[in-house]
Design a protein around this motif. Structure first.
Motif, PDB file in Angstrom:
ATOM      1  N   GLU A  43      12.007  16.740   0.393  1.00 16.44           N
ATOM      2  CA  GLU A  43      11.060  17.657  -0.256  1.00 16.44           C
ATOM      3  C   GLU A  43      10.020  16.894  -1.077  1.00 16.44           C
ATOM      4  N   ILE A  44      10.463  15.886  -1.842  1.00 10.88           N
ATOM      5  CA  ILE A  44       9.507  15.126  -2.656  1.00 10.88           C
ATOM      6  C   ILE A  44       8.544  14.358  -1.764  1.00 10.88           C
ATOM      7  N   GLY A  45       9.045  13.870  -0.624  1.00  7.90           N
ATOM      8  CA  GLY A  45       8.173  13.168   0.302  1.00  7.90           C
ATOM      9  C   GLY A  45       7.106  14.075   0.870  1.00  7.90           C
ATOM     10  N   LYS A  46       7.489  15.282   1.246  1.00  8.56           N
ATOM     11  CA  LYS A  46       6.520  16.240   1.781  1.00  8.56           C
ATOM     12  C   LYS A  46       5.469  16.600   0.732  1.00  8.56           C
ATOM     13  N   GLN A  47       5.891  16.690  -0.511  1.00 15.66           N
ATOM     14  CA  GLN A  47       4.943  17.003  -1.581  1.00 15.66           C
ATOM     15  C   GLN A  47       3.938  15.865  -1.776  1.00 15.66           C
ATOM     16  N   LEU A  48       4.445  14.643  -1.745  1.00 15.40           N
ATOM     17  CA  LEU A  48       3.552  13.494  -1.914  1.00 15.40           C
ATOM     18  C   LEU A  48       2.548  13.405  -0.771  1.00 15.40           C
TER      19      LEU A  48
ATOM     20  N   ASP B  96       0.851  -1.198   0.000  1.00 21.27           N
ATOM     21  CA  ASP B  96       0.000   0.000   0.000  1.00 21.27           C
ATOM     22  C   ASP B  96       0.884   1.243   0.000  1.00 21.27           C
ATOM     23  N   GLU B  97       0.249   2.414  -0.115  1.00 20.96           N
ATOM     24  CA  GLU B  97       1.022   3.646  -0.059  1.00 20.96           C
ATOM     25  C   GLU B  97       1.768   3.755   1.263  1.00 20.96           C
ATOM     26  N   GLY B  98       2.979   4.261   1.197  1.00 15.98           N
ATOM     27  CA  GLY B  98       3.778   4.465   2.401  1.00 15.98           C
ATOM     28  C   GLY B  98       5.225   4.702   2.022  1.00 15.98           C
ATOM     29  N   LEU B  99       5.709   5.892   2.279  1.00 14.98           N
ATOM     30  CA  LEU B  99       7.066   6.252   1.894  1.00 14.98           C
ATOM     31  C   LEU B  99       8.108   5.505   2.728  1.00 14.98           C
ATOM     32  N   ALA B 100       9.216   5.183   2.088  1.00 15.54           N
ATOM     33  CA  ALA B 100      10.361   4.684   2.839  1.00 15.54           C
ATOM     34  C   ALA B 100      10.805   5.771   3.822  1.00 15.54           C
ATOM     35  N   PRO B 101      11.320   5.392   5.000  1.00 14.29           N
ATOM     36  CA  PRO B 101      11.626   6.383   6.046  1.00 14.29           C
ATOM     37  C   PRO B 101      12.513   7.530   5.587  1.00 14.29           C
TER      38      PRO B 101
ATOM     39  N   ASN C 284      -0.127  15.908  -1.083  1.00 16.06           N
ATOM     40  CA  ASN C 284      -1.073  15.530  -2.139  1.00 16.06           C
ATOM     41  C   ASN C 284      -2.003  14.404  -1.686  1.00 16.06           C
ATOM     42  N   ASN C 285      -1.459  13.466  -0.901  1.00 18.43           N
ATOM     43  CA  ASN C 285      -2.226  12.317  -0.434  1.00 18.43           C
ATOM     44  C   ASN C 285      -1.624  11.867   0.897  1.00 18.43           C
ATOM     45  N   THR C 286      -2.355  12.067   1.976  1.00 13.35           N
ATOM     46  CA  THR C 286      -1.823  11.782   3.313  1.00 13.35           C
ATOM     47  C   THR C 286      -1.488  10.307   3.529  1.00 13.35           C
ATOM     48  N   LEU C 287      -1.986   9.424   2.669  1.00 15.84           N
ATOM     49  CA  LEU C 287      -1.681   8.005   2.825  1.00 15.84           C
ATOM     50  C   LEU C 287      -0.194   7.715   2.647  1.00 15.84           C
ATOM     51  N   TYR C 288       0.520   8.590   1.938  1.00 19.89           N
ATOM     52  CA  TYR C 288       1.950   8.374   1.764  1.00 19.89           C
ATOM     53  C   TYR C 288       2.719   8.532   3.075  1.00 19.89           C
ATOM     54  N   ALA C 289       2.087   9.109   4.076  1.00 18.10           N
ATOM     55  CA  ALA C 289       2.734   9.259   5.387  1.00 18.10           C
ATOM     56  C   ALA C 289       2.675   7.973   6.201  1.00 18.10           C
TER      57      ALA C 289
END
Length: 329
Positions: free
Chosen positions: A216-221, A205-210, A224-229
């Motif tokens: 900056e790209i992580g904050k933008q994602l 599922d959505e979820g950025l690597a730590p 755009n979609n809080t699921l990336y957090a």
């Protein structure tokens, strides 16, 4: 409409202890009287469903909205759908003739790729709690999968309370949606329950690597979609899980968890004694802690243990054994 195969289904009501279901003309019924009707014009049983309009997945045109979101996803991350889905499915180690459960199947976009991997032999049960999405998936893929030789079954049901018997499947798969489960732990526990010992489970599922969350790209994602957090919910894996692995896809923006189902405690010997000044074992150091004593007295005891050539644990156990026997050393 084909006669429904109920061999994998059981009553999800806890009071029924997974009672077998009986197929009737308009639905499935358990011996205790619970009835699960077929969705109109289909052989898809309805065990539980999300409220109509409660989310973007339970509106009339949900599948079309989801298709649009997928087109954005693959264009944004500069990949193609087939490549991603095949990479994820490869982790399942599927073989022809196996049985597979797909939770949160949605409109069934993974199903043709799963059938491809199974080389047209096997059973796929796809479930989702959103009726519009699941029925769209059945309409799009059920006939095609059966033509390919796959026994394809669909149910509108709750992934945190699955209507399947323990160990019913060889593998389970979930791509997209577990972040939104009301109880992620229950969802993973249920997948683990219905897969046989030694079977494989893959969850993504959505979820950025730590290392991307504060980039900056992580904050933008995330904006755009809080699921990336979301972080990969590793804390919900069963302690009996074997060969657990965590990786990421889509440029480290989607987590992927995979593990093999086990049913016994980890083979760790907690009674191997330590050699050294402290002594003891994992078990005694954890379960055998004593109440606090005066620090100077503790240091004096440690010094006496060293003088006698004993580990601290050996010395203290010797004193305690003597005391409990009514003797002193």
């Amino acid at each position: 409409m084909p006669s429904p195969d109920v061999s994998f289904y059981c009553c999800p009501d806890p009071a029924c202890h997974r009672a077998a279901l009986i197929a009737e003309a308009d639905g499935l019924r358990c011996t205790n009287g619970h009835v699960f009707p077929f969705a109109s014009g289909t052989d898809v049983p309805v065990f539980a469903e999300a409220a109509t309009g409660g989310s973007e997945y339970s509106v009339t045109d949900a599948a079309e909205l989801h298709d649009n979101a997928l087109r954005w996803l693959f264009k944004t991350f500069r990949t193609d759908e087939a490549t991603l889905r095949r990479r994820l499915i490869e982790r399942l180690d599927l073989a022809p003739g196996q049985s597979l459960l797909v939770t949160g199947a949605g409109a069934g976009n993974d199903l043709p790729y799963l059938a491809e991997r199974m080389r047209g032999r096997g059973t796929i049960y796809a479930q989702d709690i959103a009726r519009p999405m699941l029925l769209a998936g059945a309409a799009r893929h059920q006939g095609t999968l059966r033509d390919m030789g796959i026994d394809a079954r669909f149910s509108i049901s709750d992934a945190t309370q699955l209507p399947f018997a323990d160990g019913a499947f060889d593998a389970a798969y979930h791509f997209g949606g577990i972040n939104l489960f009301p109880d992620i732990g229950a969802g993973i526990t249920e997948m683990n329950r219905v897969v046989r010992l030694g079977g494989k489970i893959v969850i993504a599922d959505e979820g950025l690597a730590p290392w991307l969350r504060n980039a900056e790209i992580g904050k933008q994602l995330i904006a755009n979609n809080t699921l990336y957090a979301y972080a990969a919910p590793l804390e919900h894996l069963p302690e009996t899980a074997r060969d657990a692995k965590l990786s990421w896809e889509l440029h480290n923006c989607f987590y992927v968890i995979e593990f093999v189902v086990g049913d016994t405690p980890l083979p760790i010997d907690i009674d191997v004694p330590h050699v050294g000044r402290r002594g003891g074992s994992i078990r005694t150091r954890y379960f055998g802690q004593l109440e606090g004593v005066d620090p100077q007295l503790k240091e004096a005891a440690y010094a006496e243990a060293e003088r006698r050539g004993l580990s601290r644990v050996e010395f203290l156990e010797e004193l305690l054994l003597a005391a409990t026997r009514g003797r002193t050393t």
